[in-house]
Design a protein around this motif. Sequence first.
Motif, mmCIF file in Angstrom:
data_model
loop_
_atom_site.group_PDB
_atom_site.id
_atom_site.type_symbol
_atom_site.label_atom_id
_atom_site.label_comp_id
_atom_site.label_asym_id
_atom_site.label_seq_id
_atom_site.Cartn_x
_atom_site.Cartn_y
_atom_site.Cartn_z
ATOM 1 N N THR A 46 0.262 4.443 0.432
ATOM 2 C CA THR A 46 0.053 5.469 1.456
ATOM 3 C C THR A 46 0.811 5.125 2.728
ATOM 4 O OG1 THR A 46 -1.962 4.334 2.132
ATOM 5 C CG2 THR A 46 -2.234 6.206 0.668
ATOM 6 N N SER B 243 4.594 5.924 2.433
ATOM 7 C CA SER B 243 4.973 7.337 2.446
ATOM 8 C C SER B 243 4.740 7.973 3.806
ATOM 9 C CB SER B 243 4.193 8.099 1.369
ATOM 10 O OG SER B 243 2.808 7.966 1.630
ATOM 11 N N ASP B 244 4.213 7.212 4.744
ATOM 12 C CA ASP B 244 4.015 7.738 6.101
ATOM 13 C C ASP B 244 5.374 8.049 6.728
ATOM 14 O OD1 ASP B 244 1.753 7.580 8.510
ATOM 15 O OD2 ASP B 244 3.797 7.206 9.203
ATOM 16 N N ASP C 203 0.828 -1.194 0.000
ATOM 17 C CA ASP C 203 0.000 0.000 0.000
ATOM 18 C C ASP C 203 0.874 1.260 0.000
ATOM 19 O OD1 ASP C 203 -1.718 2.029 0.467
ATOM 20 O OD2 ASP C 203 -2.651 1.178 2.267
#
Lengths: 421, 340
Positions: free
Chosen positions: A354, A357-358, A352
């Motif tokens: 997202t 990129s956390d 995933d």
Amino acid sequence: MRRSLVVLALILGASVGFQAFAQKTTITYWQYAYDTRVQAMTELIQQFEQANPDITVKQETFPYNAYQQQVAASLPAGQGADVVQLYYGWLDTWLRSGYVEALPSQYFDAAALDSEFIPMVEAAKRNGQYYGLPTAVRSLALFYNKDMFKAAGIDGPPATWDQFVQDAKALTKRTGSRFTQEGFGIAPNGQGHNLLREVLIRQFGGQPYSADGSTVTYDSEAGLKAFEFYTGLVTKDQVAVLNFVPGDNGYRDGFIQLQNIAMIVDGSFAIGSVKAGAKFDWGVAELPTLANGVKSDFGSFWMNGLTPNAFKDPAKLEAASKFLKFVTSPDAMKLWLNVVGELPARASLVDDPTLASDPVYGPFIKSLAYSHATQFVDESAQRQVFMDAVNRVILENQAPAASWAQAAKEEQAILDKAKSQ
Amino acid sequence: MRRRPHDAPRSSAPRSSAPRPPDAPDRSRRRRRALSLSTREAIWAYVFLLLPLAFYAFLRIYPAIQSFDLSLHRWHVDPAQRTFLGLAYYRELIGDPKLHRALTNTLLYAAIVVPSQLVLGLGIAVLLQSVRRLRPLFRAIYFSPYVTPAAAVAWVWGWMYSVNFGVFNTALIAWSDFVTRLGLAWLSIPPQAFLSDPKQALPSVAAVVVWQQLGFQVVIFLAGLQGVPRMFYDAAAIDGANAFQRFRFVTLPLLNPVMVFSVIISTIATLQLFDQVVNINFTDQGGPLNATLTIALYMYQLAFSRFQIGYASAVTVLLFVLILTVTLIQLRLLQRRVEY
């Protein structure tokens, strides 16, 4: 007379109904006590019981330091858990004594699990059978105190180990012979032995073990360089001291609470504690590399396994298997990530974008792709070998080469012994 | 054990076999009743003793026998799958360097802790005995470490021994600064590593044990001192004995039974040493480099973090034999008969 018959019939009917109602299967789940983990599991159990009204799950927890002791004492008496959480590194030790059984093939398909879970999870496999599945996995990364970095005039986290040593030197403070601030919170017993074993040895071009895990191969030039680098942080670079902050997790306490440690290498499981406790600006970065750019990380996990208790009756086994599947489902993993902060173990979730990129989870997620989970046969003994090797150099001034060779010999003996049993 | 004087007539009372004079039936009946009363009392005493005895047998003696049985088998959860190994684990014990280290350490702990406790405990008790005011307060202060949980004590001492933050090194540095300023730099002492030094770690832990258990010894010796009759001291003083002679020839011999008790109790406690060692160096229990490892801790690690229950049981049996032997030797050597 007739009325009393009706009452009797009603009572009988009600009791039969209750009995049918009471045909519930109860299973017991054990894990060690850690606030967020217990909270996450409580929520999962509620969801599971709603979806399966005929199954009751009882969660019992014990302090981490007494956990294995509880397992060791209860299971032989036929008491305790049906579904149990265990550190993957304990698998062989538990297996030899019969504390954990292979997941039953009627409910679990090993080939399907291979593709659904990230490759690291195969460390839960022996002879083609899985002995448990994780809800979450963890990897290591560098936690750093941004405020201290700013105060020392350092822009960002180090990308290379050379830079790391330079930064650590700038962040170390002394009064006389005593340290008041450590650039790096060294912790051979914490994640240090894993950092050395699976990260540094590989980055220096070595392999810790042979492919089948039966032979120690770090007694090489690359392995020795890795060991010299690690112990050198204390003996040569002097950016760390052993047991700087006393206590169980001194290195983490020093980073979070006392704010006298600028950098630590810790697992993703520490995210929750750092988030809750750190009263300063902090960051997470992927582990540094050498000039050759080779990335490596240590991956590990706690897995949910089935004890011999679960196999005592088919209804229980079915309920326990169902529950195990539920707590390792994608939804459970998302909940676990949100509540505990540990990374999902399923391939579909790790990809995933997202998540990658956390700013906090990202470095850990990215490193899963190059993480290695050591195939321990006797984790606590193998950890001790590394700690002793480090101590001989730092506390007894032994030459690193001699200490390292001794460690290799000692660990090989542990591997050989496990194989013979 | 010395027999109390009033026990003697009762237990050795000869049963009269002489024919009873016909004119004294009342007396004989009374006597028979008196005997049967004491018998009945004894029976009741046994009945009351039986319950704790059964409890003790079930909770202590049975597991002890069982652990010997376990030491002969390779451990498995399912009893049917425990393979019989005979004395294989005992042979392994002989060649186990870590066990040898644990054994040496344990004896070393006893060699440091037991005499220190005896001398300090007796010394403090004698001093307390001569103090008139605030004696209960002093007694409470000396006893307080004993009632503090070992884990808490070990944790606090761990910080006090800390190389970088500990109060001991702070004191050493302050002292060194002080003497250097006086121009006596040769008197200065550098900061020490304490628990981090494989050579200093064991004495450092032993000091904590002595400190913690001293209060118990003091109370035992105080009770013993109070049992010494005043008149012996008076008689010795009249004979011209000075304070040291009174201590040497009156107090010490009369305290012998108390000293034997103290030595045996503290030896057993030290041979089983576990709590302090586990908690004082949590990240490397028994370390560094096995410097503080004890038999009890090694057994615990084998059983509960490595699940080698069979081998751990063999270590337990060894510990049992060790304690039994040491205690028997001590009883032999220390318990001399003292004539009052």
